[in-house]
Design an enzyme around this catalytic site. Structure first.
Site, short mmCIF file in Angstrom:
data_model
loop_
_atom_site.label_atom_id
_atom_site.label_comp_id
_atom_site.label_asym_id
_atom_site.label_seq_id
_atom_site.Cartn_x
_atom_site.Cartn_y
_atom_site.Cartn_z
N GLY A 17 0.79 -1.23 0.00
CA GLY A 17 0.00 0.00 0.00
C GLY A 17 0.82 1.27 0.00
N GLU A 28 -0.55 5.97 -0.71
CA GLU A 28 -0.92 6.43 0.65
C GLU A 28 -0.17 7.70 1.11
OE1 GLU A 28 -1.15 3.16 3.52
OE2 GLU A 28 -1.85 1.80 1.97
N ARG A 36 10.42 5.72 20.11
CA ARG A 36 9.22 5.74 19.28
C ARG A 36 7.99 5.75 20.16
NH1 ARG A 36 8.84 4.21 14.08
NH2 ARG A 36 10.80 4.29 12.99
N TRP A 49 -5.56 -0.17 18.06
CA TRP A 49 -4.59 0.92 18.18
C TRP A 49 -5.23 2.22 18.66
CZ3 TRP A 49 -1.31 -0.41 13.18
CH2 TRP A 49 -0.56 -1.55 13.47
N HIS A 55 -4.22 -7.66 4.78
CA HIS A 55 -2.78 -7.73 5.05
C HIS A 55 -2.56 -7.84 6.55
CE1 HIS A 55 1.40 -6.78 5.37
NE2 HIS A 55 1.10 -5.74 6.13
N HIS A 60 11.66 -4.26 6.64
CA HIS A 60 12.14 -3.69 7.90
C HIS A 60 13.62 -3.40 7.84
CE1 HIS A 60 8.52 -6.04 8.78
NE2 HIS A 60 8.23 -5.04 9.58
N1 GLN Z 1 -1.39 -0.43 3.87
C1 GLN Z 1 -0.49 -0.12 4.95
C2 GLN Z 1 0.84 0.29 4.36
O1 GLN Z 1 1.19 -0.19 3.33
C3 GLN Z 1 -0.29 -1.31 5.86
C4 GLN Z 1 0.65 -1.02 6.99
C5 GLN Z 1 0.74 -2.09 8.02
O2 GLN Z 1 0.35 -3.20 7.80
N2 GLN Z 1 1.27 -1.79 9.19
O3 GLN Z 1 1.57 1.07 4.96
ZN ZN Z 2 2.13 -4.73 7.51
#
Ligand code: GLN
Ligand code: ZN
Length: 755
Positions: free
Chosen positions: A429, A481, A512, A558, A638, A691
């Site tokens: 995304g 996004e 963080r 969250w 996801h 990551h």
């Molecule tokens: N669609 C979100 C992105 O791509 C998903 C982020 C996530 O799963 N933490 O950032």
């Molecule tokens: Zn993710």
């Protein structure tokens, strides 16, 4: 909370890490924060002040540091350097994306069911321990010099070992307990010598399922400490949950006091007189995990009869206040209604002081009346209650959470409509949120960039991302996004029933922090939230454009959630709002809709006995959100985590047409879950670990895909990264995705295409 009212700790850490300040400046800020916290607690009427609750990064890392569990590879130029190398890793990342020095940060995991992450030490069978850094003593002495007698807090030895990682498979870290206990005894003795009469030892493993091993370890540990450090009083502390068997165990150990989280287990209160014996009982009565004002009158009514039967009680928040924001008084943008219903850390201390006064027979009737008025006002406020929402939730019927046809039929219609190749490629995304994107958002927020200019900027970024995806040959495109600050906040800001704080930061890990939105009332959607962007993005390309939404469970998980409705009910309200958005996207011609459930797994209760009921409503909510879509609309979801095995059936029950999951770091280990359970729908097992700045080779991705092919049929497999790319730069994203597309093409070459 140790972060400071204005996030002073974050600023101090980040300036130190960037080389703009030195060690002494950092340590001075830390000392100032500690001193301020002690004084503030004293001022607010707290009798027993904790020490060693402060940490520069993480309290579990502090514990590893204390007992000398420091990997040789991480030793730095100074102690502080070593500490941060363990926390953050070290080494330059080269242009080719490899971290050459190879000093990686310790692995992180969530601290029980909170959103706070601890660092996990890796322990080997030959591990030895020594008292390397006596921070508990240093903090105790520091407080004493300021005139405070404190009760030091330690993470207990059994919790520390349970949360450590075995360096080799099959090794039980708890077997190291006999070597660890002498170090704990030494720390405790040093505290006793310095004048401490009580020490708090946290053993939140008591929340885990009672097991022979943990029980034996706790028994051994506390017998050892009682024998080696006679006369020192230990407050054995459990929180987040506690099993009945573990509760009995805790009260059978040779400790002077036991703390119980009564917000999670209110039913334990009445059992305490028979359990306590001559122990001090620490009553965790004020919720340390939420931000709502406590109903003090109701609490007092329950506490009074029990307290009179106990020898010595202490009134305490249910757990550390690390998980809530610091001070409500800083929030000058929250309206006064809402504000009168909330309590942050400092306000929670005031609540404790009122309870203490009331139970000691002092006259606090004015404060109690004020509290009662706030509680009553909240109960009946029209701001919270929206009859239309209640009615809609009550009117939910089972067919509303089922797609029209089973997957086997849907997928044929979708394939025909989408016409994608085998091994279709996509991304999760987000595309890189570059410095320019963040700067533009900031300027727009400050009013320095007009709405029109900001919009034009975002449109251009979106268009560039789409052109680039077309160029490299991705199959299902995303808009990137760029307009979203955060996957939850973006939606929350557009929904009724949510509120936002200015300073409500909570530590997630290290420097963080997150600022969770507050769900205070019935949630509803006034108008579509993402349709304009999705339609704009789709208008730029002939390829299929995914519509991107955040799922109801993640929206719930969250946030700080209202406590006057069951979480399942709040989640259903959000699910209905997302459902409407799905239908709007579909009506606007969007053919694939992805509903992210990044936090689906972390909602699992600690107690496995409660898993099924959570999974039932969580799955139901995802289905409420998604099942309104026609057969031809492909629903994706996801999930970014790798421990899947225990919930794989629930993931299957969500019945998304396609799920993308995190697998590359674990080398597709996660697909083990598919041995016993044949996942019926389509899956995109991540082949690119986003990551890390490392760019994987094409061959590596092909190897991962081939591995996935051992568990999944070729026509089930999608090719995508592990998660969104917003934290990456374009420099790594571009080559990585080019290789990802090439890997998919190579896989296709060895398999026939659909007919
Ligand atoms: N669609 C979100 C992105 O791509 C998903 C982020 C996530 O799963 N933490 O950032
Ligand atoms: Zn993710």
């Amino acid at each position: 909370p140790r972060i400071g009212k204005r996030r002073e700790l974050k600023t101090a850490l980040e300036t130190f890490w960037s080389g703009k300040s030195d060690e002494s400046a950092l340590l001075e800020t830390a000392a100032t924060l500690r001193a301020r916290n002690w004084q503030r607690q004293k001022d607010l009427g707290i009798d027993i002040l904790p020490s060693n609750d402060f940490s520069l990064y993480d309290h579990l890392l502090d514990t590893a540091f204390m007992v000398g569990a420091v990997p040789e590879t991480h030793r730095g130029a100074s102690d502080l350097d070593t500490y941060f190398r363990m926390a953050r890793g070290a080494g330059e990342v080269s242009a080719c994306g490899h971290n050459h020095s190879g000093v990686t940060a310790l692995e992180m995991t969530k601290w029980f069911n909170t959103n706070y992450h601890v660092l996990l030490s890796e322990l080997k069978p030959s591990q030895t321990f020594e008292l390397a850094h006596n921070k508990p003593l240093a903090d105790y002495v520091e407080a004493k010099a300021l005139g405070h007698q404190t009760r030091p807090v330690l993470v207990g030895p059994v919790t520390f070992l349970t949360l450590s990682k075995p360096a080799i498979g099959g090794f039980n870290t708890l077997s190291l307990l006999p070597r660890l206990l002498p170090v704990y005894a030494e720390v405790l003795r040093s505290l006793q010598d310095a004048g401490a009469d009580w020490v708090q030892i946290d053993e939140p493993v008591l929340a885990n399922a009672p097991g022979g091993q943990i029980a034996l370890a706790l028994t051994e540990a506390y017998a050892h400490l009682a024998r080696e450090v006679p006369g020192l009083k230990l407050m054995l502390t459990s929180y987040f949950d506690v099993h009945d068997a573990n509760l009995d165990l805790a009260f059978s150990l040779p400790v002077a006091g036991v703390h119980v989280d009564l917000t999670v287990r209110p039913d334990v209160l009445e059992k305490l007189p028979s359990l306590a014996g001559d122990r001090t009982v620490s009553l965790g009565v004020i919720d340390g995990r939420n931000i709502w004002k406590a109903d003090l009158n109701a609490l007092l009514a329950r506490l009074k009869p029990v307290v009179s039967q106990l020898d010595r009680v202490i009134l305490v928040p249910s757990c550390s206040l690390l998980h809530v924001p610091i001070d409500l008084a800083q929030e000058d943008k929250l309206d006064s209604d809402l504000k009168s219903w909330l309590a942050f850390a400092e306000q929670k201390l005031e609540e404790l002081a009122i309870l203490k006064s009331a139970l000691s027979g002092e006259d606090v009737s004015a404060q109690l009346a004020e509290n009662a008025a706030a509680i009553a006002a909240r109960k009946t406020s029209p701001r919270i209650h929206n009859p239309a929402v209640t009615e809609r939730v009550a009117g939910l019927t089972p067919p509303m959470s089922e797609r029209q046809s089973p997957f086997a039929e849907r997928i044929l219609k979708q394939r025909k409509r989408l016409n994608l190749p085998l091994y279709p490629t996509t991304t999760i995304g987000s595309f890189p949120q570059t410095a320019e994107v963040r700067a533009a958002r900031l300027q727009h927020g400050k009013g320095q960039l007009s709405d029109a200019d900001y919009d034009a900027f975002l449109k251009l970024e979106t268009e560039k991302a789409i052109r680039w995806q077309e160029e490299i040959g991705l199959d299902a495109l995303v808009h990137g996004e760029f307009e979203r600050n955060d996957m939850v906040q973006y939606f929350a800001e557009q929904l009724e029933g949510y509120a936002f704080t200015q300073h409500g930061w909570v530590q997630s890990y290290g420097s963080r922090y997150v600022r969770p939105p507050v769900i205070f009332g019935d949630v509803s959607r006034l108008k579509s939230m993402t349709v304009d962007w999705a339609v704009y993005a789709q208008s730029l390309t002939d390829k299929v454009m995914k519509g991107m939404l955040t799922g109801p469970v993640t929206m719930l998980q969250w946030a700080f959630v209202r406590d006057d409705l069951p979480r399942s009910q709040v989640c259903r309200q959000i699910a209905l709002a997302i459902r409407d958005e799905v239908l709007d996207l579909e009506a606007a011609g969007i053919r694939i809709i992805q509903i992210d459930e990044a936090a689906f797994r972390e909602g699992l209760p600690i107690n496995p006995a409660q898993w099924q009921s959570y999974l039932d409503w969580a799955v139901e909510c995802f289905k409420i959100a998604s099942a309104g879509a026609a057969d031809e609309t492909q629903i994706h979801s996801h999930m970014c985590y790798s421990e899947f095995n225990d919930i794989i059936r629930a993931i299957g029950a969500m019945d998304a047409d396609v799920i993308s999951i995190e697998t590359s770091r674990s080398n597709m280990e996660l697909l083990e879950a598919f041995i016993d359970y044949k996942y019926p729908n389509e899956v995109g097992p991540g082949v690119y670990d986003i990551h890390s700045p490392r760019v994987p080779e094409q061959a590596e991705m092909e190897r991962l895909l081939a591995k996935a092919g051992q568990r999944l049929k070729p026509e089930q497999i999608w090719v995508n990264p592990d998660c969104g790319l917003k934290t990456r730069g374009w420099a790594e994203t571009k080559p990585a995705l080019e290789r990802l597309v090439a890997a998919a093409k190579a896989m296709r070459a060895t398999h026939p295409v659909w007919v």
